[in-house]
Structures are given as structure tokens and as C-alpha cells.
Design a protein around this motif. Sequence first.
Motif, PDB file in Angstrom:
ATOM      1  N   GLY A   1       0.809  -1.213   0.000  1.00 18.34           N
ATOM      2  CA  GLY A   1       0.000   0.000   0.000  1.00 18.34           C
ATOM      3  C   GLY A   1       0.839   1.257   0.000  1.00 18.34           C
ATOM      4  O   GLY A   1       0.474   2.264  -0.627  1.00 18.34           O
TER       5      GLY A   1
ATOM      6  N   ALA B   1      -4.839  -1.740   0.283  1.00 19.49           N
ATOM      7  CA  ALA B   1      -5.652  -0.614  -0.179  1.00 19.49           C
ATOM      8  C   ALA B   1      -5.880   0.394   0.939  1.00 19.49           C
ATOM      9  O   ALA B   1      -5.848   1.615   0.723  1.00 19.49           O
ATOM     10  CB  ALA B   1      -6.992  -1.128  -0.709  1.00 19.49           C
TER      11      ALA B   1
ATOM     12  N   THR C   1      -4.688   4.394   1.039  1.00 17.70           N
ATOM     13  CA  THR C   1      -5.589   5.510   1.346  1.00 17.70           C
ATOM     14  C   THR C   1      -5.070   6.322   2.524  1.00 17.70           C
ATOM     15  O   THR C   1      -5.165   7.558   2.537  1.00 17.70           O
ATOM     16  CB  THR C   1      -7.000   4.972   1.653  1.00 17.70           C
TER      17      THR C   1
ATOM     18  N   PRO D   1      -5.414   3.232  -4.017  1.00 19.35           N
ATOM     19  CA  PRO D   1      -5.871   2.017  -3.343  1.00 19.35           C
ATOM     20  C   PRO D   1      -6.262   0.899  -4.293  1.00 19.35           C
ATOM     21  O   PRO D   1      -6.064  -0.278  -3.983  1.00 19.35           O
ATOM     22  CB  PRO D   1      -7.068   2.495  -2.505  1.00 19.35           C
TER      23      PRO D   1
END
Length: 402
Positions: free
Chosen positions: A161, A196, A200, A168
Motif C-alpha cells: 500500500g 488498499a 488511502t 488504493p
Amino acid sequence: MNDLLDKMTGAVVGAAVGDALGGATETYLPDEIRERWGGWVEGVVEPYHPDWRTRKPTAPFHKGDGHVTDDTLMNRMLVEVYCDKRDHLDAYDVAERLVPRLLTQKVWVPELETETVLLQRLALAEKYLSLRLHWAHADPREAGVGNAVNCGAAMYAAPIGLVNAADPDGAYAEAIEVAGAHQSSFGREAAGVMAAAAATAMVPGASAQDVVATALRLAQDGTRAAIEAVAEAAGRQDHWTDAIATGAVRDAVRPFDLVAEGYRDRGLAAHRPSRLHSIEELPVALGFLLIADGEWESTVLGAVNYGRDSDSIATMGGALAGALGGSAAVRADLAETVATASRMDLAAPARDLAAVTVEIRRRDAERRAGVERAFAGLLDDGGPAAAAAPSAPRATTGGGAG
């Protein structure tokens, strides 16, 4: 320090410190934790059993005292793989770059108080990586099939990530690909959602609510249902202590969790693939993130005192809250204590990964520009209007009905 490095440092250090705090309480239940330490655990504590060397002869791990666990060591090793390839990863990189490191590269393992290959510390579901990819030569893209379904891939998905910061959807896709070499079913799904969520959390100004909204948008099947149930329960809690005392978070995730209520007692359904179920760790980490409104210390302490797989829950929650708040989010005294006890520079992987991420994302932009130029060339002859124009009727012969 730029925002990318600051947020990556918060995520990497936040995950490691959370892991170290949660390691001491792992496998125990909230009542057992409070009885052992005389109340809530709010910092680095000694092992649950002082005689840890002989208490569990098959797993003589020195948990507590600020020692990070395999969660952090796997996260650090995945960062090394990114720095080696200097590009996005896939399942083949797990087979060709990660597994050889597990088998041959010596690292300091705080829980074993020795330098050895990381394979010696991993749990069976993580050792399965080496069985399938090194000895059985399974197709990396499906090597996770047959493994015990657990949080093993999700616990080290945060770096995916971070590399895909602010993307994401890209993080989810890459983590699903990478995790296929390790996990299947809801274990693989959790890795995608965790990556994801971390992507974010890297967005400037993002909130805990934004992180959970992304998780709900992308998650499938039981993973989505579990996150939704825990998020709803979290919204009714004022503080992590209330959530644990009332059992609200555990009650919310219980219908989706196949691990026994006593945690150390495994039923026949535990770790089996299912579209209806979820790992416990990720939804609970997101729940405590919401209760804490993204604040690192409360997120992590909720996970630590929740018990069960507390080190992995605190690793995930610590990574997400650390990314939201940046390097200043993590208590400096805790970070220093863990770094000293674990004999490692906690922030070093963040510095390395930030530099590699800039390189990767610049290459991504160049690739994307090439794709767009090629696509634009498809529209040059006549353009969109011509492509949309109706064609002349096709001539017919004979006297059929037509």
C-alpha cells in the motif's frame, strides 16, 4: 522531511512498535491480560510468562520486553524485495526474491535472541511459502491454495500500500497478486484490502473514515461483511477500553471468525477457505482505528488489550494510524525502547522504501503516458465521431423475409 517519507516513517515505525507491544499479549484474552499486568497494558511490558524459555518448549519465543515479532520481520523483508526489484511485485517475486531470503539470509530475531534465517521463526502457515515455492515448485500464482487461511499475508501487506500511495485500487490489485503465492480465500482478500487501506492512509488529509470507506468499497464477501459489522459497532464506542470491556468489537466480528473463542483451541472449521468468513485481525484493526479516530496510540492500545492475535492486529492498526499521522504520531519513547530492545533501526526501511517508491511511480507515469499516446493514435483516423457514425445497411439477396 517530505510528506511521503514522513507518512511512510509513521507507517513503518507505527507498525513495528504496535507489533512489539502486541507481542506480549498475543494469544491471551482481555481478562487474562488485565489479571496478569494488574490493569490495561499501556506500554512495553515483560513476557506473560517469565519462564518463557521453557514454558512453551516448541515455541520458546521471548515475547514482550519491546521485542518485535515475525510481523515486523516479514514487513522489513518485503521492503528489501522492493528495493531489490525497484518495481512493482508479483507472485513470481515471492518465489524468486522473498523465499530465498527466508531460507538463506540471516537476520536478528529478537524473540529468539539470535541471528538466524527468518524461516526458523515463522509459523507453519508462513513456512508453507517455502514448502510450496522452493521444494514443491508450485505455480507462484496459486501456491497459496491449500494453506491454512490466516492473516499471514495481510500482516505484511502494508508496504504494498505504501508503494501504491494514494492509489488504493492499484494497491489492492498488486496485493491480491502477491498474496496468491501465500494465501487463498479470505486470507488473500484481507491482504488486498489491507494494502488498499494503507494506500488511502497515505493520502494527505485522509481520515480513519476514509480508510474504512476504501476497505468497504473494495472488500468482497465475508471480509466486507465483517468490516461493515465491526465498523458499525465501533461507531457506538467512545473509547477502546469501553469496546473491550463490553465485548462490542469481539461480538461484531465473531460470526465471521472461524478461530475458536478460546483462541488457542482450534475447531475443525478454523483456517478453511470460505466466502462467508473473514480473518479477525483486519476488521478489528479497522474498528480500533475508527474508535480512536485515527490516533495512533489509542488504535494500538485497543489492539494490544484485545488480545488473541494482538501483535498482528496492532501491526495493521499501527501501520494505518502511523500513515495517517506521520512520524510524529508514534510516541518517541516507545519507538526508542522497541528499537533498542529489538536491535534495529525502525525507520530505515521507510527511508529505503520512500526512495524506491519515487523511482517506481515515475516509471509508472512514463508507462501510462506511453499507453495514452498509443490509445490516442487509435482515434486519429476520423476520431470518435467517425467511430460512432452508423454504417450503411448491408445489402441482401433473394426474396427472404429479411
